[in-house]
Scaffold this motif. Structure first.
Motif, mmCIF file in Angstrom:
data_model
loop_
_atom_site.group_PDB
_atom_site.id
_atom_site.type_symbol
_atom_site.label_atom_id
_atom_site.label_comp_id
_atom_site.label_asym_id
_atom_site.label_seq_id
_atom_site.Cartn_x
_atom_site.Cartn_y
_atom_site.Cartn_z
ATOM 1 N N ASP A 73 -13.215 -4.879 -11.080
ATOM 2 C CA ASP A 73 -14.533 -4.703 -11.683
ATOM 3 C C ASP A 73 -15.708 -4.673 -10.698
ATOM 4 O OD1 ASP A 73 -13.168 -4.766 -14.073
ATOM 5 O OD2 ASP A 73 -13.385 -6.932 -14.277
ATOM 6 N N VAL A 101 -16.715 -1.443 -8.944
ATOM 7 C CA VAL A 101 -17.280 -0.476 -9.904
ATOM 8 C C VAL A 101 -18.729 -0.851 -10.222
ATOM 9 C CG1 VAL A 101 -17.081 0.455 -12.251
ATOM 10 C CG2 VAL A 101 -15.020 0.084 -10.881
ATOM 11 N N TYR A 146 -20.856 0.201 -7.378
ATOM 12 C CA TYR A 146 -21.051 1.652 -7.386
ATOM 13 C C TYR A 146 -22.151 2.046 -8.381
ATOM 14 C CZ TYR A 146 -20.058 6.541 -8.475
ATOM 15 O OH TYR A 146 -20.181 7.889 -8.707
ATOM 16 N N GLY A 149 -19.533 -8.150 -11.472
ATOM 17 C CA GLY A 149 -18.641 -7.259 -12.214
ATOM 18 C C GLY A 149 -18.273 -7.813 -13.580
ATOM 19 N N LEU A 151 -21.428 -3.710 -15.940
ATOM 20 C CA LEU A 151 -20.246 -3.451 -16.770
ATOM 21 C C LEU A 151 -20.260 -4.236 -18.077
ATOM 22 C CD1 LEU A 151 -17.499 -3.724 -13.987
ATOM 23 C CD2 LEU A 151 -19.013 -1.811 -14.516
ATOM 24 N N ILE A 204 -13.764 1.050 -17.329
ATOM 25 C CA ILE A 204 -14.008 0.545 -15.964
ATOM 26 C C ILE A 204 -12.921 1.090 -15.030
ATOM 27 C CG2 ILE A 204 -14.141 -1.528 -14.520
ATOM 28 C CD1 ILE A 204 -15.095 -3.032 -17.103
ATOM 29 N N ILE A 236 -13.503 4.672 -13.930
ATOM 30 C CA ILE A 236 -14.465 4.833 -12.827
ATOM 31 C C ILE A 236 -13.829 4.373 -11.507
ATOM 32 C CG2 ILE A 236 -16.753 4.217 -11.931
ATOM 33 C CD1 ILE A 236 -17.652 3.780 -14.787
ATOM 34 N N ALA A 237 -13.066 3.274 -11.578
ATOM 35 C CA ALA A 237 -12.414 2.775 -10.349
ATOM 36 C C ALA A 237 -11.513 3.853 -9.757
ATOM 37 C CB ALA A 237 -11.618 1.515 -10.654
ATOM 38 N N ILE A 239 -13.736 6.592 -8.097
ATOM 39 C CA ILE A 239 -14.344 6.227 -6.814
ATOM 40 C C ILE A 239 -13.291 5.726 -5.827
ATOM 41 C CG2 ILE A 239 -16.589 5.748 -7.862
ATOM 42 C CD1 ILE A 239 -16.009 2.752 -7.524
ATOM 43 N N THR A 250 -11.206 3.199 -5.753
ATOM 44 C CA THR A 250 -11.045 1.785 -5.401
ATOM 45 C C THR A 250 -9.877 1.135 -6.158
ATOM 46 O OG1 THR A 250 -12.677 1.185 -7.088
ATOM 47 C CG2 THR A 250 -13.478 1.387 -4.825
ATOM 48 N N LEU A 251 -9.390 1.814 -7.205
ATOM 49 C CA LEU A 251 -8.394 1.188 -8.081
ATOM 50 C C LEU A 251 -7.143 0.759 -7.316
ATOM 51 C CD1 LEU A 251 -7.716 0.392 -11.002
ATOM 52 C CD2 LEU A 251 -6.605 2.613 -11.262
#
Ligand code: ATP
Ligand code: MG
Length: 401
Positions: A189, A192, A195, A287, A316, A324, A327-328, A331, A333-334
């Motif tokens: 979280d 995100v 970001y 987050g 968030l 969420i 989006i991760a 970008i 990051t997931l």
């Protein structure tokens, strides 16, 4: 046909009145920072638009970079031509011809912000449209849904031709909304949240609480890797790593188990606020998402938030986990967040934390021990590093600024 520039439209910043110059300057800085690997480009900024002059640099790679810059509504590869009807006819033909595939349709969208040009919009339509139809066999007009939309924009200094409008990232240029501290864990979280805060123009410095040996170097690496991803947005990010072990141990000894998580969060917030003060930030970003876990009930937030008057921004707060995660993924990051690691909070979290902690109770429990000197020491011992994106390691990424 080679485009020689990219025209950038500002979108929301053009509504910002007297602050506009400041916004344009921030956006110019973002653009130059993102395009630092292309040393030959030039950036020309005016009140209502910006041009990136390619000077032979790779337009396709530059377009990819521009897609991620906050504050850009849309942009178009473009060609600048002199205000001369013959030149305009010739260049329009070359451009449309280079894009044309058999059976395709086109239209012309003329725009005259300067009315002194010899052709008006109807005249541009007829003259240029006629020239294209005559010289490209098979080309047809479709004003509703054309395959090729040739925009001809007549301005005082020149005429600009473009055929494509690419969606920008939207938002506001980074730094145009001031600075905030992002509480960055190794989870999904908080990157995100960072970001999204950056997207609204906030400059971010990250704060991470680290509890060795309970949390390993690997989990620190993870936070550094997440920071690298966020650093891609603006070229670098400052990360503060706070040694948190002693405080967590003191909490474990001093606070009843079911309130230890509430106090842990309160201490984290107090320290982050101190670091914020030292670095001239004006807000804290977390987050948190309402109801996700015990520490994120509204009662918990009420009990935790008491320790500061600084705005705590929670981008968030109303979002579902699936959104969420989406989006991760976008970008990138997931994957990093999903790596296994030990979070200082999960290690010390009791089996049954209070989901509805009371302010009075947590105040009462904390009143038996003076945490202040430990908090002060943690701030003193905080390690601050400037993180650069991975792919920029060897370049002189920040030289321009
Ligand atoms: P995340 O996915 O960001 O870890 P989460 O859903 O796991 O969030 P919590 O662990 O309850 O939620 O943390 C809530 C917020 O508190 C995080 O989003 C982050 O902003 C902050 N936080 C938690 N742990 C840390 C840490 N070790 N260092 C810095 N901030 C933290
Ligand atoms: Mg977490």
């Amino acid at each position: 046909m080679n485009y020689d520039r990219i025209l950038i439209r500002y979108g929301e910043i053009s509504t910002k009145g007297r602050n506009r110059n400041k916004f344009v300057e921030k956006l110019r800085k973002s653009v130059r920072s993102a395009l630092a690997p292309f040393p030959k480009i030039k950036v020309e900024a005016s009140r209502d638009r910006m041009y990136v002059l390619l000077n032979g640099e790779n337009g396709i790679e530059i377009i990819e970079k521009l897609k991620n810059i906050f504050g850009i509504q849309s942009f178009s590869p473009a060609i600048k031509v002199d205000r001369d009807v013959e030149v305009l006819k010739q260049t329009s033909l070359e451009l449309v011809h280079s894009l044309y595939r058999e059976g395709q349709t086109f239209k012309i969208t003329p725009k005259r912000s300067d009315k002194t040009f010899e052709l008006n919009t109807d005249g541009i339509n007829q003259t240029i449209g006629g020239h294209l139809l005559k010289n490209i066999p098979g080309l047809k007009v479709d004003v509703r849904d054309p395959d090729i939309n040739l925009r001809i924009e007549v301005r005082k200094e020149a005429i600009y031709l473009s055929c494509e409008t690419i969606q920008g990232a939207g938002g506001l240029p980074i730094g145009s909304s001031g600075k905030a501290m992002l509480m960055l864990s190794g989870g999904i979280d908080s990157p995100v949240a960072g970001y999204l805060a950056m997207k609204r123009g906030l400059e971010i410095e990250a704060v991470h609480f680290f509890s060795p040996p309970f949390t390993s170097e690997r989990s620190k690496e993870k936070v550094i890797d997440l920071s690298k991803k966020l650093a891609e947005i603006y070229g670098s990010i400052t990360l503060h790593i706070v040694p948190f072990t002693d405080i967590q141990q003191a909490i474990r000894e001093q606070i009843p188990e079911n309130y230890s998580m509430t106090t842990t969060r309160r201490m984290m917030l107090r320290i982050t606020d101190e670091i914020r003060k030292n670095h001239e930030g004006l807000a804290i970003v977390t987050g948190e998402s309402l109801g996700q876990v015990a520490s994120q009930t509204i009662e918990s937030m009420y009990a935790i938030n008491e320790v500061t008057n600084t705005p705590v921004l929670r981008p968030l707060i109303t979002m579902d986990k699936t959104d969420i995660i989406k989006i991760a993924q976008e970008i990138d990051t997931l994957e990093i967040s999903n790596r296994p690691f030990e979070d200082c909070c999960t290690i010390f979290v009791p089996s049954s934390p209070k989901t509805k902690p009371k302010r009075e109770k947590v105040q009462h429990y904390e009143s038996f021990f003076d945490f202040e000197p430990m908090l002060h020491e943690a701030v003193q011992e905080t390690e601050t590093i400037v993180i650069k994106p991975d792919n920029e390691k060897d370049s002189d990424f920040n030289v321009l600024f």
